[in-house]
Design a protein around this motif. Sequence first.
Motif, PDB file in Angstrom:
ATOM      1  N   VAL A  29       0.862  -1.181   0.000  1.00  0.00           N
ATOM      2  CA  VAL A  29       0.000   0.000   0.000  1.00  0.00           C
ATOM      3  C   VAL A  29       0.901   1.234   0.000  1.00  0.00           C
ATOM      4  O   VAL A  29       1.889   1.305   0.731  1.00  0.00           O
ATOM      5  N   GLY A  30       0.575   2.207  -0.830  1.00  0.00           N
ATOM      6  CA  GLY A  30       1.393   3.415  -0.939  1.00  0.00           C
ATOM      7  C   GLY A  30       1.372   4.236   0.346  1.00  0.00           C
ATOM      8  O   GLY A  30       0.411   4.208   1.117  1.00  0.00           O
ATOM      9  N   THR A  31       2.449   4.976   0.551  1.00  0.00           N
ATOM     10  CA  THR A  31       2.533   5.792   1.765  1.00  0.00           C
ATOM     11  C   THR A  31       1.484   6.898   1.766  1.00  0.00           C
ATOM     12  O   THR A  31       1.024   7.303   2.833  1.00  0.00           O
ATOM     13  N   HIS A  32       1.095   7.388   0.593  1.00  0.00           N
ATOM     14  CA  HIS A  32       0.063   8.420   0.553  1.00  0.00           C
ATOM     15  C   HIS A  32      -1.287   7.865   1.015  1.00  0.00           C
ATOM     16  O   HIS A  32      -2.060   8.573   1.651  1.00  0.00           O
ATOM     17  N   VAL A  33      -1.549   6.602   0.745  1.00  0.00           N
ATOM     18  CA  VAL A  33      -2.796   5.985   1.203  1.00  0.00           C
ATOM     19  C   VAL A  33      -2.777   5.831   2.722  1.00  0.00           C
ATOM     20  O   VAL A  33      -3.774   6.119   3.405  1.00  0.00           O
ATOM     21  N   ILE A  34      -1.645   5.421   3.264  1.00  0.00           N
ATOM     22  CA  ILE A  34      -1.528   5.274   4.716  1.00  0.00           C
ATOM     23  C   ILE A  34      -1.636   6.642   5.387  1.00  0.00           C
ATOM     24  O   ILE A  34      -2.313   6.795   6.406  1.00  0.00           O
ATOM     25  N   LEU A  36      -3.230   9.290   4.273  1.00  0.00           N
ATOM     26  CA  LEU A  36      -4.626   9.728   4.207  1.00  0.00           C
ATOM     27  C   LEU A  36      -5.500   8.966   5.203  1.00  0.00           C
ATOM     28  O   LEU A  36      -6.410   9.542   5.796  1.00  0.00           O
ATOM     29  N   ALA A  37      -5.210   7.683   5.403  1.00  0.00           N
ATOM     30  CA  ALA A  37      -5.968   6.902   6.379  1.00  0.00           C
ATOM     31  C   ALA A  37      -5.727   7.411   7.799  1.00  0.00           C
ATOM     32  O   ALA A  37      -6.667   7.554   8.595  1.00  0.00           O
ATOM     33  N   VAL A  38      -4.469   7.720   8.114  1.00  0.00           N
ATOM     34  CA  VAL A  38      -4.152   8.259   9.443  1.00  0.00           C
ATOM     35  C   VAL A  38      -4.791   9.635   9.619  1.00  0.00           C
ATOM     36  O   VAL A  38      -5.346   9.945  10.682  1.00  0.00           O
ATOM     37  N   LEU A  39      -4.760  10.462   8.583  1.00  0.00           N
ATOM     38  CA  LEU A  39      -5.398  11.774   8.646  1.00  0.00           C
ATOM     39  C   LEU A  39      -6.910  11.638   8.858  1.00  0.00           C
ATOM     40  O   LEU A  39      -7.493  12.352   9.672  1.00  0.00           O
ATOM     41  N   GLY A  40      -7.529  10.737   8.142  1.00  0.00           N
ATOM     42  CA  GLY A  40      -8.957  10.519   8.306  1.00  0.00           C
ATOM     43  C   GLY A  40      -9.312  10.024   9.696  1.00  0.00           C
ATOM     44  O   GLY A  40     -10.296  10.471  10.300  1.00  0.00           O
ATOM     45  N   LEU A  41      -8.507   9.110  10.224  1.00  0.00           N
ATOM     46  CA  LEU A  41      -8.739   8.607  11.579  1.00  0.00           C
ATOM     47  C   LEU A  41      -8.566   9.718  12.606  1.00  0.00           C
ATOM     48  O   LEU A  41      -9.370   9.850  13.532  1.00  0.00           O
ATOM     49  N   THR A  42      -7.536  10.539  12.435  1.00  0.00           N
ATOM     50  CA  THR A  42      -7.306  11.657  13.353  1.00  0.00           C
ATOM     51  C   THR A  42      -8.461  12.649  13.309  1.00  0.00           C
ATOM     52  O   THR A  42      -8.939  13.113  14.354  1.00  0.00           O
ATOM     53  N   LEU A  43      -8.925  12.991  12.114  1.00  0.00           N
ATOM     54  CA  LEU A  43     -10.049  13.910  11.989  1.00  0.00           C
ATOM     55  C   LEU A  43     -11.330  13.316  12.580  1.00  0.00           C
ATOM     56  O   LEU A  43     -12.119  14.035  13.197  1.00  0.00           O
ATOM     57  N   SER A  44     -11.541  12.035  12.406  1.00  0.00           N
ATOM     58  CA  SER A  44     -12.729  11.389  12.963  1.00  0.00           C
ATOM     59  C   SER A  44     -12.714  11.415  14.485  1.00  0.00           C
ATOM     60  O   SER A  44     -13.716  11.757  15.122  1.00  0.00           O
ATOM     61  N   ILE A  45     -11.590  11.067  15.074  1.00  0.00           N
ATOM     62  CA  ILE A  45     -11.494  11.070  16.533  1.00  0.00           C
ATOM     63  C   ILE A  45     -11.599  12.496  17.064  1.00  0.00           C
ATOM     64  O   ILE A  45     -12.307  12.758  18.044  1.00  0.00           O
ATOM     65  N   GLY A  46     -10.920  13.433  16.415  1.00  0.00           N
ATOM     66  CA  GLY A  46     -11.008  14.836  16.828  1.00  0.00           C
ATOM     67  C   GLY A  46     -12.429  15.374  16.719  1.00  0.00           C
ATOM     68  O   GLY A  46     -12.893  16.100  17.600  1.00  0.00           O
TER      69      GLY A  46
END
Length: 89
Positions: A29-34, A36-46
């Motif tokens: 899996v590309g680093t940009h996908v990872i 974006l996934a971490v960013l999405g998880l952070t935004l969801s929790i925030g």
Amino acid sequence: MPYLIEAILFLAPFALYALWLRLNPGQAVGTHVIALAVLGLTLSIGGAIWYGLSRGMDPNAVYVPPRATESGIVPGHVGPAPPPEPRPR
């Protein structure tokens, strides 16, 4: 029927990932996908934390549960805090 829709929405990301693995064997899996996934998880929790803190009621307020009256059902609501009781001397 609603349970079926919820199950489909829950399982869709797993099915899409399995499909991606099937179509791209041996590729990481590309680093940009990872990222974006971490960013999405952070935004969801925030967002969940922000929503929980912004929707809290006053700690001194009192919740009045719903009740049935002759004219109908009065929905539950948050009422003002009762006045403090006088302290015994």
